[in-house]
Design a protein around this motif. Structure first.
Motif, short mmCIF file in Angstrom:
data_model
loop_
_atom_site.label_atom_id
_atom_site.label_comp_id
_atom_site.label_asym_id
_atom_site.label_seq_id
_atom_site.Cartn_x
_atom_site.Cartn_y
_atom_site.Cartn_z
N SER A 50 0.84 -1.20 0.00
CA SER A 50 0.00 0.00 0.00
C SER A 50 0.88 1.24 0.00
CB SER A 50 -0.92 0.00 1.23
OG SER A 50 -0.15 0.11 2.42
N LEU A 51 0.39 2.29 -0.66
CA LEU A 51 1.02 3.60 -0.65
C LEU A 51 0.12 4.56 0.13
CD1 LEU A 51 2.28 3.85 -4.35
CD2 LEU A 51 3.53 3.08 -2.33
N PRO A 52 0.63 5.72 0.55
CA PRO A 52 -0.19 6.64 1.35
C PRO A 52 -1.49 7.01 0.65
CG PRO A 52 2.11 7.33 1.36
CD PRO A 52 2.01 6.22 0.36
N VAL A 53 -2.57 6.97 1.41
CA VAL A 53 -3.89 7.25 0.84
C VAL A 53 -3.97 8.69 0.33
CG1 VAL A 53 -6.37 7.32 1.34
CG2 VAL A 53 -4.92 5.59 2.42
N ALA A 54 -3.29 9.62 1.00
CA ALA A 54 -3.40 11.03 0.64
C ALA A 54 -2.73 11.36 -0.68
CB ALA A 54 -2.80 11.89 1.76
N ARG A 55 -1.80 10.53 -1.14
CA ARG A 55 -1.06 10.82 -2.37
C ARG A 55 -1.83 10.32 -3.59
NH1 ARG A 55 4.45 11.04 -2.15
NH2 ARG A 55 4.22 11.56 -4.36
N ASP A 56 -1.67 11.00 -4.72
CA ASP A 56 -2.17 10.50 -5.99
C ASP A 56 -1.38 9.25 -6.35
OD1 ASP A 56 -3.63 11.02 -8.72
OD2 ASP A 56 -1.52 10.62 -9.20
N VAL A 57 -2.07 8.17 -6.68
CA VAL A 57 -1.38 6.89 -6.87
C VAL A 57 -0.41 6.95 -8.05
CG1 VAL A 57 -3.14 5.83 -8.37
CG2 VAL A 57 -1.73 4.38 -6.90
N GLU A 58 -0.72 7.71 -9.09
CA GLU A 58 0.18 7.81 -10.24
C GLU A 58 1.51 8.45 -9.82
OE1 GLU A 58 -0.43 6.56 -13.12
OE2 GLU A 58 -2.60 6.25 -13.13
N GLU A 59 1.40 9.57 -9.11
CA GLU A 59 2.61 10.27 -8.68
C GLU A 59 3.39 9.43 -7.68
OE1 GLU A 59 1.56 14.04 -7.12
OE2 GLU A 59 0.75 14.82 -9.01
N ASP A 62 5.17 6.57 -9.46
CA ASP A 62 6.32 7.07 -10.23
C ASP A 62 7.49 7.36 -9.30
OD1 ASP A 62 5.11 6.84 -12.66
OD2 ASP A 62 4.41 8.92 -12.74
N GLU A 63 7.20 7.91 -8.12
CA GLU A 63 8.26 8.22 -7.17
C GLU A 63 8.92 6.95 -6.65
OE1 GLU A 63 8.47 10.29 -2.77
OE2 GLU A 63 7.19 11.24 -4.30
N VAL A 64 8.10 5.95 -6.32
CA VAL A 64 8.65 4.69 -5.81
C VAL A 64 9.48 3.99 -6.87
CG1 VAL A 64 8.02 2.37 -5.00
CG2 VAL A 64 6.83 4.36 -4.09
N ARG A 65 9.08 4.12 -8.13
CA ARG A 65 9.83 3.47 -9.22
C ARG A 65 11.27 3.99 -9.33
NH1 ARG A 65 4.77 3.93 -13.36
NH2 ARG A 65 4.01 1.77 -13.28
N GLN A 66 11.50 5.20 -8.84
CA GLN A 66 12.83 5.78 -8.91
C GLN A 66 13.77 5.23 -7.84
OE1 GLN A 66 13.25 7.61 -11.65
NE2 GLN A 66 11.04 7.21 -11.94
N ARG A 67 13.22 4.53 -6.87
CA ARG A 67 14.06 4.00 -5.79
C ARG A 67 14.98 2.90 -6.32
NH1 ARG A 67 14.34 6.99 -1.12
NH2 ARG A 67 12.30 7.98 -0.74
N PRO A 68 16.24 2.88 -5.88
CA PRO A 68 17.17 1.87 -6.40
C PRO A 68 16.78 0.44 -6.03
CG PRO A 68 18.13 3.10 -4.56
CD PRO A 68 16.88 3.82 -4.95
N GLU A 69 16.03 0.25 -4.93
CA GLU A 69 15.64 -1.10 -4.53
C GLU A 69 14.43 -1.62 -5.31
OE1 GLU A 69 14.13 1.55 -1.07
OE2 GLU A 69 15.59 1.64 -2.72
#
Length: 612
Positions: A50-59, A62-69
Motif C-alpha cells: 500500500s502507498l499513502p492514501v493522501a497521495r495520488d497513486v500515479e505520482e 512514479d516516485e517509488v519506481r525511482q528507488r534503487p531497490e
C-alpha cells in the motif's frame, strides 16, 4: 478508481485501478519509505503493497519506481464486488491475423517497446513482455487489438486463488483413519466413525507388498513448504521451484503461506517411525511454490513438471469466480502435461473440487484430462462444503466428520483467536508441535495423488487416462445407492469414494503381475460373484435393488467386505435385488438391522422364498 476494460480468452473483463495498492519487484528485504503495508508477497511476481492514501497513486508510484531497490512497479486493479488484487504480470499473448509475417509484426512490437519472449507459429501467437520503456501493459494490449494485423491481444493477469482447506471447527499413524478406518479414532472418546469409511490405503500397501515406488514423483503446487519438517526432511526432493521467479530455492515464513506443508504430508509423508505417513510414503516430492492465475506462470509450472519428470501433479486450489476461470492458455498448459508428460503417457493432474458448497466445481476441474476430487467424511457422508456437479471424478476422505491429521509448518501460527489447546486440534488434545487437524477438498486431493502414485508403483506403464479410469471404476459407492445414475455416477460423490486397494489390484491385473500373497480377507477381487444359485428358503435383509447388474454387484462386494456375510444378488422383473445374509428365520435376520442402519443402509427383512 479509473476503469479499464480488457480482453481475456473468456471474454471481456472490467477492472478498476486501486487508489492505494501497487505491485513492486525488487529486493524483498528492503522496502521504500513510501510503502505502508506489505500485504501479499507474490502475486504474478510482484509484492502487493500500500502507498499513502493522501497521495495520488500515479505520482506516488512514479516516485517509488525511482528507488534503487525497486526494479519494476505496476498498478493494481480490482474487479467489481471482489476484494482480491488483480496484478498485470507484464506479459501479453498476441495472436496475429493470418498471413502476418515475423518482420512485419516485429516492427509493431518495437514501436510499443515490447520484448518478444516466444513465437508460436502453429497458434500464430507471440508471447510479449513489457519493458522499462513500455506503457502500462493493459493499455498496450488494447492498442494492439486495434491493429488489423492483430486478432487478439490478451494481457496476462494474476489474482490470488482459493486454497481449498477447511478450518478446524473450533506415534500418530493410528489416528490416520483416512488410511484405514476401524470405526473409532484412538484417544478420541465419544466420536465414532464408520468402520471402512476410508481410502483403503493400508490394504493397498499390503496388496502391493510395499509402500510404493521411490521412482514415482509427486508434484505439489501450493504455498508454504516446510521441507525441514520431520515428516518431509528425509524425502527425496526433485526440482523445487518458486514459480514466479524461476528460482530453485523456496521461500519460508508465514508471509509465504502454510498450506503446502499439510498437503505434501497427506500425499507423501515419509514412513520414518515418527509423526504421520502419507498415502505414498516412498514417492519423491517435487515442491512448486506459488499459486497463480497468470497464464504465463501456469505454463511455467506445468512445463517444469513435464521437463523434470513429475508423474502426479496435485493442486488443492482454484476458483469459482467466472471472471477468472482458466482460459485458452491455461488449458493448453494442462493439456500438454496430461498428454506429453511421462514420455507421452501423460502426467496425472488432480484438482480439488472446491469448498464453496456450490452445485458446480472449481473451474480448473474443467480443464482437459483433470481428475476432479471432492471430499467424503469419516462416516462416508457428503460434507456440505464440498462442491458437487458434473465432472467430479471421485471423492476421498477428509473432514466434515473427524478431520485429517497432517503436518504443519514450523511457522504456522494456528488459529490465534482460539484457546491454546484448540489452535491446531479440534478436541484441544495436544498431539505435539509438528501436526494439526486439516481437511476440505485440499486434504482429499493429495490423498488421491498419493493413491495415484501407488497405481504407478503397481504399473508404471499406465497412461494418465487409464489412471483416471481405474480410480473411477474401482471407487466405492457411498451414500444412498439410489442417487447414482445408470452410469454409476452421482453429482455429490462422482463415481464414489476412492478405493486404493481395488485400484491397485486393477493396476496389477493390467500389468499382468500377480499381487503378493496376502491374507484371505485382502485377496478379494474387485467384483466377486457367487457361482451358486440363490437359496430358495430362509430370510435376509434386502438392502437395495438396481436395474443395472454392475451397480448391484458393486454394492454386493462392499457388503461382503463390511459384514463378512454371504450376499445374494437375485434378478426378478428386470431388477437386481441385493440381499445381505441368509438366515433360518426372520428374527435372526432382524438382529442385523441395527448394524446395517448404523452403516447408513435402510434394509428390510426379505423372505427368500418369494424371490423366485
Amino acid at each position: 478508481m479509473s476503469e479499464i476494460r480488457i480482453s481475456t480468452t473468456r471474454g471481456g473483463l472490467a477492472l478498476r485501478k486501486s487508489k492505494q495498492l501497487v505491485g513492486l519487484k525488487g529486493r524483498p528485504a528492503t522496502s521504500p519509505p513510501e510503502v505502508g503495508q506489505r500485504l501479499l508477497p507474490d502475486v504474478g511476481g510482484f509484492e502487493v503493497v500500500s502507498l499513502p492514501v493522501a497521495r495520488d497513486v500515479e505520482e506516488a508510484l512514479d516516485e517509488v519506481r525511482q528507488r534503487p531497490e525497486v526494479e519494476v512497479g505496476t498498478h493494481v486493479y480490482f474487479a467489481d464486488h471482489d476484494n482480491r488484487p488483480v496484478v498485470p504480470t507484464g506479459i501479453i499473448y498476441c495472436t496475429l491475423a493470418p498471413g502476418v509475417g515475423e518482420e512485419e509484426s516485429q516492427r509493431v512490437f518495437d514501436l510499443f517497446h515490447l520484448e518478444v519472449l516466444e513465437r508460436r507459429p502453429a497458434e500464430r501467437t507471440v508471447v510479449l513482455s513489457a519493458t522499462a520503456r513500455s506503457r502500462n501493459p493493459l493499455y498496450v494490449a488494447r492498442q494492439l487489438e486495434k491493429l488489423a494485423m492483430v486478432s487478439s491481444a490478451v494481457p496476462d493477469l494474476d489474482v490470488p486463488l482459493d486454497q481449498y482447506f477447511t478450518e478446524p471447527r473450533d506415534g500418530l499413524f493410528s489416528q490416520q483413519w483416512s488410511l484405514s478406518n476401524p470405526g473409532h479414532v484412538p484417544g478420541v472418546p465419544g466420536y465414532p466413525t464408520r468402520r471402512g469409511a476410508d481410502a483403503r490405503v493400508q490394504a493397498a500397501w499390503k496388496r502391493l507388498g510395499s509402500l510404493g515406488s521411490p521412482e514415482v514423483t509427486v508434484a505439489i503446487i501450493d504455498n508454504g513448504f516446510d521441507l525441514q519438517h520431520p515428516d518431509l526432511s528425509a524425502k527425496s526432493i526433485v526440482a523445487p521451484l518458486t514459480i514466479s521467479s524461476g528460482a530453485s530455492t523456496l521461500p519460508t515464513g508465514i508471509a509465504h503461506g502454510t498450506h503446502a506443508t499439510p498437503c505434501a504430508s497427506v500425499a507423501v509423508a515419509a514412513a520414518n517411525g515418527t509423526g504421520i505417513v502419507g498415502a505414498a510414503p516412498r514417492a519423491r516430492l517435487m515442491p512448486l511454490h506459488g499459486l497463480t492465475y497468470s497464464a504465463y506462470l501456469t505454463e511455467r509450472m506445468f512445463d517444469h513438471c513435464i521437463r523434470n519428470g513429475a508423474d502426479v501433479i496435485s493442486c488443492s486450489w482454484g476458483t469459482v469466480d467466472p471472471r477468472f476461470r482458466p482460459g485458452t492458455f491455461h488449458e493448453r498448459a494442462v493439456r500438454r502435461a496430461v498428454t506429453e508428460g511421462r514420455g507421452g503417457k501423460g502426467c496425472i493432474v488432480i484438482f480439488a473440487a472446491g469448498n464453496e458448497g456450490k452445485h458446480y466445481l472449481n473451474y480448473y476441474c474443467e480443464l482437459p484430462g483433470v481428475i476432479a476430487v471432492g471430499a467424503s467424511t469419516s462416516n462416508d457422508t457428503h460434507p456440505a462444503y464440498s462442491n458437487r456437479g458434473s465432472g467430479l471424478s471421485v471423492v476421498a476422505p477428509s473432514d466434515g466428520g473427524w478431520p485429517l491429521l497432517a503436518a504443519r509448518a514450523s511457522w504456522d501460527p494456528g488459529h490465534e483467536h482460539l484457546p491454546p489447546g484448540k489452535r491446531y486440534y479440534v478436541d484441544g488434545r495436544d498431539r505435539g508441535p509438528h501436526h494439526k487437524h486439516f481437511g476440505g477438498t485440499s486434504g482429499a486431493t493429495p490423498l488421491v495423488a498419493g493413491v495415484c502414485a501407488l497405481l504407478l508403483s503397481a504399473h508404471p506403464g499406465l497412461t494418465a487416462a487409464e489412471v483416471k479410469s481405474i480410480l473411477e471404476r474401482t471407487a466405492d459407492k457411498i451414500g444412498d445407492p439410489g442417487e447414482y445414475d445408470v452410469r454409476g455416477y452421482s453429482n455429490r460423490f462422482g463415481y464414489g469414494r476412492v478405493n486404493a486397494d481395488r485400484a491397485v489390484a486393477e493396476a496389477l491385473r493390467l500389468a499382468g503381475r500377480p499381487a503378493p500373497a496376502t491374507p484371505a480377507s485382502l485377496a478379494r477381487t474387485a467384483f466377486r460373484v457367487r457361482a451358486e444359485d440363490p437359496p430358495r428358503s430362509g430370510f435376509g435383509l434386502q438392502v437395495s435393488a438396481f436395474r443395472q447388474a454392475a451397480s448391484a454387484l458393486e454394492l454386493a462386494t462392499r457388503l461382503e467386505q463390511q459384514f463378512e456375510l454371504p450376499v445374494v444378488v437375485a434378478e426378478a422383473g428386470g431388477m437386481h435385488k441385493v440381499i445381505l445374509g441368509t438366515f433360518a428365520d426372520a428374527p435372526s435376520a432382524r438382529k442385523l438391522l441395527p448394524r446395517a442402519r448404523e452403516l447408513g443402509y435402510q434394509p428390510f427383512v426379505r423372505d427368500l422364498s418369494t424371490l423366485s
